[in-house]
Motif scaffolding. Structure first.
Motif, PDB file in Angstrom:
ATOM      1  N   GLU A  79      14.346  -5.706   4.300  1.00 29.60           N
ATOM      2  CA  GLU A  79      13.170  -4.857   4.147  1.00 29.60           C
ATOM      3  C   GLU A  79      12.584  -4.988   2.742  1.00 29.60           C
ATOM      4  O   GLU A  79      11.364  -5.030   2.562  1.00 29.60           O
ATOM      5  CB  GLU A  79      13.548  -3.399   4.430  1.00 29.60           C
ATOM      6  CG  GLU A  79      12.357  -2.463   4.551  1.00 29.60           C
ATOM      7  CD  GLU A  79      11.451  -2.798   5.703  1.00 29.60           C
ATOM      8  OE1 GLU A  79      10.246  -2.522   5.596  1.00 29.60           O
ATOM      9  OE2 GLU A  79      11.943  -3.345   6.721  1.00 29.60           O
ATOM     10  N   GLU A  80      13.467  -5.067   1.732  1.00 32.90           N
ATOM     11  CA  GLU A  80      12.992  -5.237   0.353  1.00 32.90           C
ATOM     12  C   GLU A  80      12.279  -6.578   0.184  1.00 32.90           C
ATOM     13  O   GLU A  80      11.236  -6.674  -0.479  1.00 32.90           O
ATOM     14  CB  GLU A  80      14.172  -5.140  -0.613  1.00 32.90           C
ATOM     15  CG  GLU A  80      14.740  -3.721  -0.731  1.00 32.90           C
ATOM     16  CD  GLU A  80      15.961  -3.678  -1.623  1.00 32.90           C
ATOM     17  OE1 GLU A  80      16.341  -4.750  -2.143  1.00 32.90           O
ATOM     18  OE2 GLU A  80      16.538  -2.598  -1.794  1.00 32.90           O
ATOM     19  N   GLN A  81      12.839  -7.640   0.792  1.00 33.69           N
ATOM     20  CA  GLN A  81      12.204  -8.947   0.725  1.00 33.69           C
ATOM     21  C   GLN A  81      10.825  -8.915   1.376  1.00 33.69           C
ATOM     22  O   GLN A  81       9.864  -9.506   0.877  1.00 33.69           O
ATOM     23  CB  GLN A  81      13.082  -9.998   1.409  1.00 33.69           C
ATOM     24  CG  GLN A  81      14.365 -10.322   0.648  1.00 33.69           C
ATOM     25  CD  GLN A  81      15.228 -11.310   1.396  1.00 33.69           C
ATOM     26  OE1 GLN A  81      14.989 -11.596   2.568  1.00 33.69           O
ATOM     27  NE2 GLN A  81      16.234 -11.826   0.730  1.00 33.69           N
ATOM     28  N   LYS A  82      10.741  -8.229   2.500  1.00 34.53           N
ATOM     29  CA  LYS A  82       9.471  -8.108   3.213  1.00 34.53           C
ATOM     30  C   LYS A  82       8.436  -7.376   2.352  1.00 34.53           C
ATOM     31  O   LYS A  82       7.271  -7.786   2.272  1.00 34.53           O
ATOM     32  CB  LYS A  82       9.697  -7.357   4.531  1.00 34.53           C
ATOM     33  CG  LYS A  82       8.450  -7.130   5.353  1.00 34.53           C
ATOM     34  CD  LYS A  82       8.811  -6.380   6.627  1.00 34.53           C
ATOM     35  CE  LYS A  82       7.575  -6.028   7.435  1.00 34.53           C
ATOM     36  NZ  LYS A  82       7.927  -5.274   8.666  1.00 34.53           N
ATOM     37  N   THR A  83       8.879  -6.302   1.683  1.00 36.55           N
ATOM     38  CA  THR A  83       7.977  -5.529   0.828  1.00 36.55           C
ATOM     39  C   THR A  83       7.454  -6.366  -0.328  1.00 36.55           C
ATOM     40  O   THR A  83       6.256  -6.336  -0.652  1.00 36.55           O
ATOM     41  CB  THR A  83       8.701  -4.277   0.288  1.00 36.55           C
ATOM     42  OG1 THR A  83       9.124  -3.467   1.389  1.00 36.55           O
ATOM     43  CG2 THR A  83       7.776  -3.466  -0.607  1.00 36.55           C
ATOM     44  N   VAL A 110       2.765  -9.622  -2.837  1.00 33.30           N
ATOM     45  CA  VAL A 110       2.175 -10.865  -3.345  1.00 33.30           C
ATOM     46  C   VAL A 110       1.068 -11.365  -2.413  1.00 33.30           C
ATOM     47  O   VAL A 110      -0.010 -11.791  -2.860  1.00 33.30           O
ATOM     48  CB  VAL A 110       3.265 -11.956  -3.492  1.00 33.30           C
ATOM     49  CG1 VAL A 110       2.629 -13.299  -3.854  1.00 33.30           C
ATOM     50  CG2 VAL A 110       4.280 -11.536  -4.539  1.00 33.30           C
ATOM     51  N   THR A 111       1.318 -11.297  -1.113  1.00 32.12           N
ATOM     52  CA  THR A 111       0.425 -11.918  -0.135  1.00 32.12           C
ATOM     53  C   THR A 111      -0.833 -11.098   0.129  1.00 32.12           C
ATOM     54  O   THR A 111      -1.939 -11.646   0.217  1.00 32.12           O
ATOM     55  CB  THR A 111       1.177 -12.138   1.194  1.00 32.12           C
ATOM     56  OG1 THR A 111       2.361 -12.869   0.938  1.00 32.12           O
ATOM     57  CG2 THR A 111       0.318 -12.906   2.185  1.00 32.12           C
ATOM     58  N   VAL A 112      -0.689  -9.782   0.278  1.00 29.16           N
ATOM     59  CA  VAL A 112      -1.820  -8.941   0.671  1.00 29.16           C
ATOM     60  C   VAL A 112      -2.991  -9.025  -0.302  1.00 29.16           C
ATOM     61  O   VAL A 112      -4.148  -9.222   0.121  1.00 29.16           O
ATOM     62  CB  VAL A 112      -1.361  -7.484   0.869  1.00 29.16           C
ATOM     63  CG1 VAL A 112      -2.565  -6.545   1.009  1.00 29.16           C
ATOM     64  CG2 VAL A 112      -0.478  -7.378   2.109  1.00 29.16           C
ATOM     65  N   SER A 163     -10.006  -8.013   6.318  1.00 23.66           N
ATOM     66  CA  SER A 163      -9.800  -6.569   6.324  1.00 23.66           C
ATOM     67  C   SER A 163      -8.318  -6.254   6.379  1.00 23.66           C
ATOM     68  O   SER A 163      -7.483  -7.128   6.681  1.00 23.66           O
ATOM     69  CB  SER A 163     -10.503  -5.940   7.527  1.00 23.66           C
ATOM     70  OG  SER A 163      -9.865  -6.343   8.731  1.00 23.66           O
ATOM     71  N   VAL A 164      -7.978  -4.991   6.090  1.00 23.42           N
ATOM     72  CA  VAL A 164      -6.581  -4.551   6.163  1.00 23.42           C
ATOM     73  C   VAL A 164      -6.032  -4.769   7.568  1.00 23.42           C
ATOM     74  O   VAL A 164      -4.896  -5.218   7.754  1.00 23.42           O
ATOM     75  CB  VAL A 164      -6.471  -3.060   5.747  1.00 23.42           C
ATOM     76  CG1 VAL A 164      -5.076  -2.535   6.065  1.00 23.42           C
ATOM     77  CG2 VAL A 164      -6.775  -2.893   4.267  1.00 23.42           C
ATOM     78  N   GLU A 165      -6.851  -4.459   8.566  1.00 25.30           N
ATOM     79  CA  GLU A 165      -6.419  -4.605   9.953  1.00 25.30           C
ATOM     80  C   GLU A 165      -6.167  -6.074  10.309  1.00 25.30           C
ATOM     81  O   GLU A 165      -5.203  -6.410  11.007  1.00 25.30           O
ATOM     82  CB  GLU A 165      -7.464  -4.008  10.904  1.00 25.30           C
ATOM     83  CG  GLU A 165      -7.575  -2.499  10.862  1.00 25.30           C
ATOM     84  CD  GLU A 165      -8.306  -1.981   9.623  1.00 25.30           C
ATOM     85  OE1 GLU A 165      -8.950  -2.814   8.920  1.00 25.30           O
ATOM     86  OE2 GLU A 165      -8.222  -0.768   9.356  1.00 25.30           O
ATOM     87  N   LEU A 199      -0.093 -10.981   9.637  1.00 26.72           N
ATOM     88  CA  LEU A 199       1.284 -10.958   9.120  1.00 26.72           C
ATOM     89  C   LEU A 199       2.265 -10.270  10.060  1.00 26.72           C
ATOM     90  O   LEU A 199       3.464 -10.199   9.778  1.00 26.72           O
ATOM     91  CB  LEU A 199       1.314 -10.260   7.753  1.00 26.72           C
ATOM     92  CG  LEU A 199       0.495 -10.926   6.642  1.00 26.72           C
ATOM     93  CD1 LEU A 199       0.590 -10.116   5.356  1.00 26.72           C
ATOM     94  CD2 LEU A 199       0.965 -12.353   6.396  1.00 26.72           C
ATOM     95  N   ASN A 200       1.744  -9.714  11.176  1.00 29.92           N
ATOM     96  CA  ASN A 200       2.578  -9.033  12.160  1.00 29.92           C
ATOM     97  C   ASN A 200       3.325  -7.845  11.558  1.00 29.92           C
ATOM     98  O   ASN A 200       4.533  -7.677  11.724  1.00 29.92           O
ATOM     99  CB  ASN A 200       3.577 -10.010  12.797  1.00 29.92           C
ATOM    100  CG  ASN A 200       4.216  -9.433  14.046  1.00 29.92           C
ATOM    101  OD1 ASN A 200       3.606  -8.616  14.743  1.00 29.92           O
ATOM    102  ND2 ASN A 200       5.442  -9.847  14.326  1.00 29.92           N
ATOM    103  N   VAL A 201       2.563  -7.026  10.795  1.00 27.55           N
ATOM    104  CA  VAL A 201       3.112  -5.808  10.205  1.00 27.55           C
ATOM    105  C   VAL A 201       2.159  -4.667  10.519  1.00 27.55           C
ATOM    106  O   VAL A 201       1.043  -4.881  11.007  1.00 27.55           O
ATOM    107  CB  VAL A 201       3.295  -5.940   8.673  1.00 27.55           C
ATOM    108  CG1 VAL A 201       4.300  -7.029   8.341  1.00 27.55           C
ATOM    109  CG2 VAL A 201       1.957  -6.211   7.988  1.00 27.55           C
ATOM    110  N   ASP A 202       2.592  -3.439  10.234  1.00 28.07           N
ATOM    111  CA  ASP A 202       1.718  -2.309  10.501  1.00 28.07           C
ATOM    112  C   ASP A 202       0.688  -2.150   9.381  1.00 28.07           C
ATOM    113  O   ASP A 202       0.894  -2.610   8.241  1.00 28.07           O
ATOM    114  CB  ASP A 202       2.536  -1.019  10.664  1.00 28.07           C
ATOM    115  CG  ASP A 202       3.344  -0.698   9.420  1.00 28.07           C
ATOM    116  OD1 ASP A 202       2.793  -0.029   8.529  1.00 28.07           O
ATOM    117  OD2 ASP A 202       4.512  -1.130   9.349  1.00 28.07           O
TER     118      ASP A 202
END
Length: 262
Positions: free
Chosen positions: A222-226, A231-233, A242-244, A250-253
């Motif tokens: 989870e920390e790696q994902k965060t 960096v990516t966003v 857009s955020v959506e 990225l297949n995240v919420d």
């Protein structure tokens, strides 16, 4: 933690284990649900009810009570609650059984006459865990239930032997990691002055086998994902996405993307 609550944890995770103790074995034993149910319009709550899976024929309900202390009112309460549940749910079952599990015969109520119509019936079984035989000669499931009544002196060695058996006899019905977690939980109860990590060392568990390791590993992912999102966003936002759209890409919420963008 009381020992009977450990048994409820065991039955919640592995409801099919009850049927290793009793003479009756439903065809869908592993699919039963272990629940604590409230009887409406009364003050009764039944802690251990095994409910048949949907579509089961016949629909057989099992009531279970685990007893580790002397209680002369046990049978009065247990049979009253069970019969009340049956009365309130007549359309939900075709048959029923009661199972009372004692750590030893000495804990059984002295009055077995008042409720003899139940106690002498094939619908009621009494199990005495200390009379089931040597732990290493029992199925893994029963061995697991016997572990909670082992003395502190014998418990560590029995737990180690059971862990070794689990490595060799793993089945789909009894996942290895969950059994090891229950064994560790019982040991933590027995050796309350030790931390969970110390108990795992005592039992000879390797790091990868323990729940502590699995949870830490999940937290690490989870920390790696965060960090990846942080960096990516921002880079993707600069492209006009857009955020959506980023969340979908990225297949995240969406909320995770928003946090990373702050």
């Amino acid at each position: 933690m009381k020992r009977d609550s450990i048994y409820y944890q065991i039955f919640k995770r592995f409801p099919g284990l009850l049927f290793e103790l009793v003479d009756y074995h439903p065809s869908q034993a592993q699919n039963y649900r272990f629940e604590s149910v409230e009887v409406k319009e009364t003050a009764f709550r039944i802690d251990g009810v095994f409910l048949p899976p949907e579509g089961a024929i016949p629909r057989i309900i099992f009531f279970a009570e685990v007893q580790f202390q002397k209680d002369e009112a046990l049978y009065h309460r247990f049979f009253t609650e069970s019969m009340m549940y049956l009365n309130r749910n007549q359309s939900q079952y075709d048959d029923w059984y009661c199972v009372v599990i004692f750590s030893s015969r000495s804990l059984e109520p002295s009055d077995t006459k008042t409720h003899r119509i139940f106690l002498n019936s094939d619908q009621v079984q009494r199990i005495y865990l200390d009379e089931l035989g040597e732990p290493n000669q029992q199925p893994v499931g029963i061995n697991l239930m016997q572990l909670a009544i082992a003395s502190s002196d014998a418990m560590a060695e029995q737990a180690k032997q059971l862990i070794e058996r689990v490595q060799l006899e793993e089945t789909d019905a009894l996942p290895k990691n969950e059994i090891i977690d229950i064994i560790t939980t019982i040991a933590v109860y027995k050796f309350s002055t030790l931390s969970r990590e110390e108990v795992e060392v005592m039992l000879g568990l390797t790091l990868e086998q323990t729940r502590v390791y699995q949870e830490a590993k999940a937290e690490g992912r989870e920390e790696q994902k965060t960090e990846m999102l942080k960096v990516t966003v921002p880079l993707l936002l600069k492209t006009g996405m857009s955020v959506e759209q980023i969340a979908q890409q990225l297949n995240v919420d969406v909320e995770s993307v928003r946090k990373a963008a702050q």
